[in-house]
Design a protein around this motif. Structure first.
Motif, mmCIF file in Angstrom:
data_model
loop_
_atom_site.group_PDB
_atom_site.id
_atom_site.type_symbol
_atom_site.label_atom_id
_atom_site.label_comp_id
_atom_site.label_asym_id
_atom_site.label_seq_id
_atom_site.Cartn_x
_atom_site.Cartn_y
_atom_site.Cartn_z
ATOM 1 N N UNK A 43 2.916 -3.369 -11.174
ATOM 2 C CA UNK A 43 2.308 -3.742 -9.891
ATOM 3 C C UNK A 43 2.680 -2.737 -8.803
ATOM 4 N N UNK A 44 3.063 -1.523 -9.212
ATOM 5 C CA UNK A 44 3.550 -0.535 -8.243
ATOM 6 C C UNK A 44 2.481 -0.139 -7.239
ATOM 7 N N UNK A 45 1.207 -0.126 -7.649
ATOM 8 C CA UNK A 45 0.139 0.355 -6.775
ATOM 9 C C UNK A 45 -0.579 -0.775 -6.037
ATOM 10 N N UNK A 46 -0.106 -2.004 -6.133
ATOM 11 C CA UNK A 46 -0.680 -3.069 -5.321
ATOM 12 C C UNK A 46 -0.397 -2.780 -3.850
ATOM 13 N N UNK A 47 -1.332 -3.103 -2.989
ATOM 14 C CA UNK A 47 -1.202 -2.761 -1.573
ATOM 15 C C UNK A 47 0.054 -3.348 -0.946
ATOM 16 N N UNK A 48 0.415 -4.561 -1.350
ATOM 17 C CA UNK A 48 1.586 -5.207 -0.754
ATOM 18 C C UNK A 48 2.886 -4.555 -1.213
ATOM 19 N N UNK A 49 2.850 -3.790 -2.313
ATOM 20 C CA UNK A 49 4.058 -3.154 -2.847
ATOM 21 C C UNK A 49 4.149 -1.674 -2.506
ATOM 22 N N UNK A 50 3.246 -1.173 -1.682
ATOM 23 C CA UNK A 50 3.219 0.242 -1.338
ATOM 24 C C UNK A 50 3.509 0.427 0.147
ATOM 25 N N UNK A 51 3.955 1.633 0.487
ATOM 26 C CA UNK A 51 4.201 1.993 1.882
ATOM 27 C C UNK A 51 3.038 2.858 2.349
ATOM 28 N N UNK A 52 2.270 2.425 3.371
ATOM 29 C CA UNK A 52 1.127 3.222 3.824
ATOM 30 C C UNK A 52 1.572 4.493 4.532
ATOM 31 N N UNK A 53 0.831 5.570 4.334
ATOM 32 C CA UNK A 53 1.104 6.847 5.001
ATOM 33 C C UNK A 53 -0.108 7.256 5.811
ATOM 34 N N UNK A 54 0.122 8.016 6.890
ATOM 35 C CA UNK A 54 -0.969 8.426 7.771
ATOM 36 C C UNK A 54 -0.826 9.904 8.094
ATOM 37 N N UNK A 55 -1.903 10.499 8.627
ATOM 38 C CA UNK A 55 -1.846 11.878 9.108
ATOM 39 C C UNK A 55 -0.964 11.935 10.350
ATOM 40 N N UNK A 56 -0.279 13.038 10.506
ATOM 41 C CA UNK A 56 0.648 13.170 11.618
ATOM 42 C C UNK A 56 0.592 14.591 12.146
ATOM 43 N N UNK A 57 0.854 14.767 13.407
ATOM 44 C CA UNK A 57 0.818 16.092 14.009
ATOM 45 C C UNK A 57 2.003 16.938 13.594
ATOM 46 N N UNK A 58 2.048 18.184 14.094
ATOM 47 C CA UNK A 58 3.175 19.057 13.806
ATOM 48 C C UNK A 58 2.928 19.995 12.658
ATOM 49 N N UNK A 59 1.672 20.435 12.472
ATOM 50 C CA UNK A 59 1.383 21.363 11.391
ATOM 51 C C UNK A 59 0.689 20.677 10.242
ATOM 52 N N UNK A 60 0.257 21.439 9.272
ATOM 53 C CA UNK A 60 -0.465 20.859 8.149
ATOM 54 C C UNK A 60 -0.282 21.739 6.927
ATOM 55 N N UNK A 61 -0.607 21.209 5.763
ATOM 56 C CA UNK A 61 -0.583 21.960 4.519
ATOM 57 C C UNK A 61 -1.892 21.750 3.796
ATOM 58 N N UNK A 62 -2.233 22.658 2.924
ATOM 59 C CA UNK A 62 -3.441 22.529 2.127
ATOM 60 C C UNK A 62 -3.056 22.077 0.734
ATOM 61 N N UNK A 63 -3.573 20.917 0.330
ATOM 62 C CA UNK A 63 -3.297 20.381 -0.995
ATOM 63 C C UNK A 63 -4.504 20.665 -1.873
ATOM 64 N N UNK A 64 -4.306 21.437 -2.933
ATOM 65 C CA UNK A 64 -5.393 21.831 -3.823
ATOM 66 C C UNK A 64 -5.056 21.363 -5.220
#
Length: 215
Positions: free
Chosen positions: A180-201
């Motif tokens: 049940x690791x990927x159930x919404x209630x068992x996960x920590x939400x992440x958001x975009x944040x300022x201070x630079x960025x990276x490219x994920x390919x």
């Protein structure tokens, strides 16, 4: 259900009442009649008679070990609290247990949750998606469901973002069951944040700054 029958669910019946149940059974009365006459649940009547047939007595037999510190009712209450809030801490559960009148150690609470199949695990980090995002992802998946593996390998999955937790950039633990690791209630939400960025390919393994990725 009467108040007496509700009380008998959680308390041990007096020995005199147990003897009366056996006496009525020996006189030929059925479980249903005994239950109605003495206002005792039929399942309790059956268990008392079975015990009398097995051990020849209605008295409380010596237990194999020390009685559990946490009652069944208390354990179920803790499980309900964990299901409502998987991120609840053991200290908070201990306080809830104390409010119910069943003060116990943290190790006792942890063991009780383990018996119910709940274990403390590091919460997975998942992007915070709105209902619109989820719908778009589902439509994209359905549209490309029949694509071959070769076609999927040609897709360039990339996203320019910097991911960070809302208020805590460290591990968070949750109480959950296996798978049940990927159930919404068992996960920590992440958001975009300022201070630079990276490219994920995903296809090329690029995980560099803008200049290094040719941007």
């Amino acid at each position: 259900m009467s108040e007496q029958m509700r009380i008998m669910r959680s308390k041990e019946l007096p020995e005199e009442l147990r003897d009366r149940i056996v006496a009525r059974h020996r006189s030929g009365q059925g479980y249903k009649k005994i239950s109605a006459a003495l206002k005792v649940p039929k399942s309790t009547v059956a268990s008392i008679i079975l015990k009398w047939k097995t051990f020849g007595t209605t008295r409380t037999l010596p237990r194999a070990g020390r009685p559990a510190k946490l009652s069944y009712r208390g354990r179920r209450a803790l499980v309900r609290e964990v299901k409502k809030n998987p991120k609840i801490t053991v200290a908070e559960l201990q306080r809830c247990s104390r409010e119910m009148g069943e003060s116990c150690r943290r190790s006792t609470i942890t063991a009780a949750l383990h018996q119910s199949g709940l274990y403390g695990r590091v919460a997975r980090r998942k992007p915070l998606l709105s209902a619109r995002h989820m719908k778009a992802c589902m439509e994209f998946a359905k549209k490309h469901l029949k694509d071959s593996k070769m076609v999927r390998n040609k897709i360039r999955w990339s996203n320019e973002t910097k991911i960070e937790l809302f208020d805590l950039n460290s591990k968070r633990y949750v109480w959950r069951k296996p798978v049940t690791a990927h159930h919404l209630s068992n996960a920590v939400p992440t958001v975009k944040h300022g201070g630079g960025s990276i490219m994920l390919d995903r296809t090329t393994g690029c995980n560099r700054g803008k200049d290094e990725c040719g941007q």
